[in-house]
Scaffold this motif. Sequence first.
Motif, PDB file in Angstrom:
ATOM      1  N   ALA A 297     -74.518  -1.140 -28.745  1.00 49.81           N
ATOM      2  CA  ALA A 297     -75.280   0.155 -28.965  1.00 49.81           C
ATOM      3  C   ALA A 297     -75.382   1.060 -27.734  1.00 49.81           C
ATOM      4  O   ALA A 297     -75.251   2.148 -27.496  1.00 49.81           O
ATOM      5  CB  ALA A 297     -76.658   0.050 -29.303  1.00 49.81           C
ATOM      6  N   ALA A 298     -75.462   0.340 -26.520  1.00 48.82           N
ATOM      7  CA  ALA A 298     -75.499   0.815 -25.397  1.00 48.82           C
ATOM      8  C   ALA A 298     -74.217   1.679 -24.824  1.00 48.82           C
ATOM      9  O   ALA A 298     -74.034   2.925 -24.588  1.00 48.82           O
ATOM     10  CB  ALA A 298     -76.045  -0.016 -24.245  1.00 48.82           C
ATOM     11  N   ILE A 299     -73.177   0.760 -25.012  1.00 44.49           N
ATOM     12  CA  ILE A 299     -71.784   1.376 -24.805  1.00 44.49           C
ATOM     13  C   ILE A 299     -71.476   2.466 -25.765  1.00 44.49           C
ATOM     14  O   ILE A 299     -71.124   3.705 -25.145  1.00 44.49           O
ATOM     15  CB  ILE A 299     -70.538   0.232 -25.100  1.00 44.49           C
ATOM     16  N   TYR A 300     -71.961   2.560 -26.833  1.00 45.35           N
ATOM     17  CA  TYR A 300     -71.752   3.440 -27.767  1.00 45.35           C
ATOM     18  C   TYR A 300     -72.343   4.744 -27.239  1.00 45.35           C
ATOM     19  O   TYR A 300     -71.883   5.815 -27.431  1.00 45.35           O
ATOM     20  CB  TYR A 300     -72.239   3.136 -29.438  1.00 45.35           C
ATOM     21  N   MET A 301     -73.479   4.658 -26.833  1.00 44.26           N
ATOM     22  CA  MET A 301     -74.296   5.854 -26.523  1.00 44.26           C
ATOM     23  C   MET A 301     -73.846   6.408 -25.146  1.00 44.26           C
ATOM     24  O   MET A 301     -73.504   7.439 -25.070  1.00 44.26           O
ATOM     25  CB  MET A 301     -75.764   5.240 -26.291  1.00 44.26           C
ATOM     26  N   GLY A 302     -73.167   5.623 -24.268  1.00 43.05           N
ATOM     27  CA  GLY A 302     -72.370   6.042 -23.123  1.00 43.05           C
ATOM     28  C   GLY A 302     -71.360   6.894 -23.541  1.00 43.05           C
ATOM     29  O   GLY A 302     -70.953   8.016 -23.288  1.00 43.05           O
ATOM     30  N   VAL A 303     -70.412   6.310 -24.519  1.00 41.92           N
ATOM     31  CA  VAL A 303     -69.318   6.878 -24.931  1.00 41.92           C
ATOM     32  C   VAL A 303     -69.476   8.119 -25.622  1.00 41.92           C
ATOM     33  O   VAL A 303     -68.951   9.185 -25.422  1.00 41.92           O
ATOM     34  CB  VAL A 303     -68.329   5.860 -25.783  1.00 41.92           C
ATOM     35  N   ALA A 304     -70.398   8.087 -26.625  1.00 43.95           N
ATOM     36  CA  ALA A 304     -70.699   9.272 -27.552  1.00 43.95           C
ATOM     37  C   ALA A 304     -71.359  10.379 -26.743  1.00 43.95           C
ATOM     38  O   ALA A 304     -71.087  11.559 -27.077  1.00 43.95           O
ATOM     39  CB  ALA A 304     -71.536   8.648 -28.611  1.00 43.95           C
ATOM     40  N   SER A 305     -72.118  10.149 -25.818  1.00 43.31           N
ATOM     41  CA  SER A 305     -72.750  11.068 -25.004  1.00 43.31           C
ATOM     42  C   SER A 305     -71.740  11.880 -24.179  1.00 43.31           C
ATOM     43  O   SER A 305     -71.671  13.218 -23.983  1.00 43.31           O
ATOM     44  CB  SER A 305     -73.872  10.489 -23.863  1.00 43.31           C
TER      45      SER A 305
END
Length: 404
Positions: A297-305
């Motif tokens: 989820a953390a990776i996703y939030m970084g990439v998506a932001s």
Amino acid sequence: MKIGLATQMFLALILGCICGLIVSAVGINPAHFKPLGDVFITLIRMVVVPLVFFTLIAGSSSISDLHKLGSIAVKTLIYYVGTTAIAVTIGVIIANVVQPGVGLTISTEGVKALNVNPPSLVKVFMDIIPLNPFDALSKGNMLQVIFFALFVGMACSTLRKELEVVNRVFEGLAEIMLKITSVVMLYAPIGVFALMTFTVGTYGLDVLLPLLKLIVAMFIASVLHVLLCYIPCIRFTGLKIKHFFSVVASPLLIAFSSTSSAAALSSNLQSVQKLGASKPVSTFMIPLGNTINMDGAAIYMGVASVFAAALYGIDLTIDKQLLIIVMAVLASIGSIGVPGAALIMITMVFTQIGIPLEAIAIIAGVDRILDMMRTSLNVLGDATGAVLVSKLEGDFVLPEEEAK
Ligand code: ASP
């Protein structure tokens, strides 16, 4: 022939994809399938609060020596927060390199930023303490539930001699919740099939292609995280990488196809114990990590932001990127192990950075694919943590075939 749950779910996933393509080709409304999938998500949501609450109390109270509990808790927290911070940093860096939002033709015209005031960091931390634990339980506020469960577990551990019966009751309740989860999981393949049919039938390839770069960025970041973080930790325990992955294949398949870490909790617990993680460490870490350790989820939030900022032409200065890292760590800790949780929690990051929340609607089309990746990583991170901390605690037992 008996087909295991993980295989059944994987088959359901593939059949759902095929059915989704057929449904959209022949013009059947894919929404007809959605209620069957919603039943699964609701069942998982039904179990997640009592499951994490009771397994965490039972896990922490089973460690009779408070000193030992403290030592496990400190190592667990360092591992969880450390790997999550590394995960989001990798995500942000890869997104800067791949630039998934640049040159995208998705129209953001007419989309305005909502006026939301971001909560202060102090408030985010203060909110972890429940004013009323029962309110937290009924509202499903997982961080507050965990905070209270750890207190109850600690008290049970200190009063173990006087209140043996209470400890046994909590252990029984944890067993009951694990049993209920396994019953719910009997339905999971049907739910996964329906959700997949709905997603593929509704969005199809049209949504997939423009957002392919986003998916690729998430994939590269996830693989890098496994190579840089998990593989060295697994090696450190003395386990062979191949053996480790063959044992965790079941929880990983369940996570990948159900997009729910809660659904994979009991399978993950069994797997890490089979790998040699001790009971005290695994029963404490797996339920706790199920909610608070979400590297995917953390990776996703970084990439998506980074993706969403580019979409709206927001310049991400270094301090804004650092803010993304801090907020994504907190938001991933606050996400719960149910499908699509991080898509909701990402609002926390977006509001702090000033990204319009409408970006979520754009990402939502491919969220299931991203969720499969992040949930697998969330579960893998917990499994790796349990064997690592068990090794550091000196109570890791290398399986016989590995010790040879
Ligand atoms: N679906 C994820 C999980 O259950 C949570 C999320 O990242 O949305 O671990």
